[in-house]
Design a protein around this motif. Sequence first.
Motif, PDB file in Angstrom:
ATOM      1  N   UNK A 165       0.887  -1.163   0.000  1.00  0.00           N
ATOM      2  CA  UNK A 165       0.000   0.000   0.000  1.00  0.00           C
ATOM      3  C   UNK A 165       0.922   1.209   0.000  1.00  0.00           C
ATOM      4  N   UNK A 166       1.257   1.691  -1.209  1.00  0.00           N
ATOM      5  CA  UNK A 166       2.142   2.850  -1.238  1.00  0.00           C
ATOM      6  C   UNK A 166       1.332   4.111  -1.004  1.00  0.00           C
ATOM      7  N   UNK A 167       1.976   5.067  -0.411  1.00  0.00           N
ATOM      8  CA  UNK A 167       1.366   6.315   0.044  1.00  0.00           C
ATOM      9  C   UNK A 167       0.441   6.951  -0.992  1.00  0.00           C
ATOM     10  N   UNK A 168       0.819   6.881  -2.254  1.00  0.00           N
ATOM     11  CA  UNK A 168       0.050   7.579  -3.278  1.00  0.00           C
ATOM     12  C   UNK A 168      -1.191   6.822  -3.725  1.00  0.00           C
ATOM     13  N   UNK A 178       0.252   0.419  15.916  1.00  0.00           N
ATOM     14  CA  UNK A 178      -0.549  -0.123  17.019  1.00  0.00           C
ATOM     15  C   UNK A 178      -1.744  -0.911  16.508  1.00  0.00           C
ATOM     16  N   UNK A 179      -2.364  -0.425  15.457  1.00  0.00           N
ATOM     17  CA  UNK A 179      -3.500  -1.130  14.864  1.00  0.00           C
ATOM     18  C   UNK A 179      -3.094  -2.549  14.464  1.00  0.00           C
ATOM     19  N   UNK A 180      -1.915  -2.681  13.873  1.00  0.00           N
ATOM     20  CA  UNK A 180      -1.421  -4.004  13.478  1.00  0.00           C
ATOM     21  C   UNK A 180      -0.956  -4.814  14.694  1.00  0.00           C
ATOM     22  N   UNK A 181      -0.272  -4.164  15.627  1.00  0.00           N
ATOM     23  CA  UNK A 181       0.186  -4.886  16.829  1.00  0.00           C
ATOM     24  C   UNK A 181      -0.994  -5.435  17.620  1.00  0.00           C
ATOM     25  N   UNK A 230      -6.181  -0.626   6.366  1.00  0.00           N
ATOM     26  CA  UNK A 230      -5.302  -1.128   7.421  1.00  0.00           C
ATOM     27  C   UNK A 230      -6.053  -2.060   8.373  1.00  0.00           C
ATOM     28  N   UNK A 231      -7.250  -1.660   8.784  1.00  0.00           N
ATOM     29  CA  UNK A 231      -8.028  -2.482   9.725  1.00  0.00           C
ATOM     30  C   UNK A 231      -8.375  -3.835   9.119  1.00  0.00           C
ATOM     31  N   UNK A 232      -8.815  -3.835   7.876  1.00  0.00           N
ATOM     32  CA  UNK A 232      -9.167  -5.102   7.226  1.00  0.00           C
ATOM     33  C   UNK A 232      -7.942  -5.981   7.010  1.00  0.00           C
TER      34      UNK A 232
END
Length: 190
Positions: free
Chosen positions: A30-33, A95-98, A62-64
Amino acid sequence: MKLVILFGPPAVGKMTVGQELEKITELKLFHNHMSLELVNQFFDFGTPPFERLDRIIRFAFFEEIAKSDLDGLIFTYVWDLNQQEDTDYIEEVAQLFMNQGASIFYVELKADLSERLQRNRDGHRLACKPSKRNVAASEASLLHFEANYRMNTLENEFGQKQILTIDNTTMEPLEVARLIKQWLNQQSRE
């Protein structure tokens, strides 16, 4: 699950290295652009609607992804290390991933300004990032970032966080991606 935060200044090669890393690993990019360009079709960069929509889109992905059975994600970002807001943003993503049990890895790219100015004009970059096609404006932005932001770390700034720093001024993207993959495999064994 792994989250690889690939950061560095504009035109250092984050997206291109991320694309090569995606090809040789099971990680998705998921690149920034990806979100910036979508939102910029409707709202000007930096406006409140732009910022809100970009955040909503990114965090929905990110959540999914964090909850999925994917092996992980590569996320590219221009991080002003002197801006607490940028650091808080990256920490929120991490943190979302952790919270889902993921391991977080930081990969920092560095390259000489002259090389980045040359890369700023690269056809692949311009094809993937429509907002950069006005090369004069993009170059002015790159020079503004260079003069006003600190986008590379100081020695031992990250403490215990797992970080790999690569000066890719004279390296090919695939070579950099292979170094990152090797490092990620080594970190996973430790």
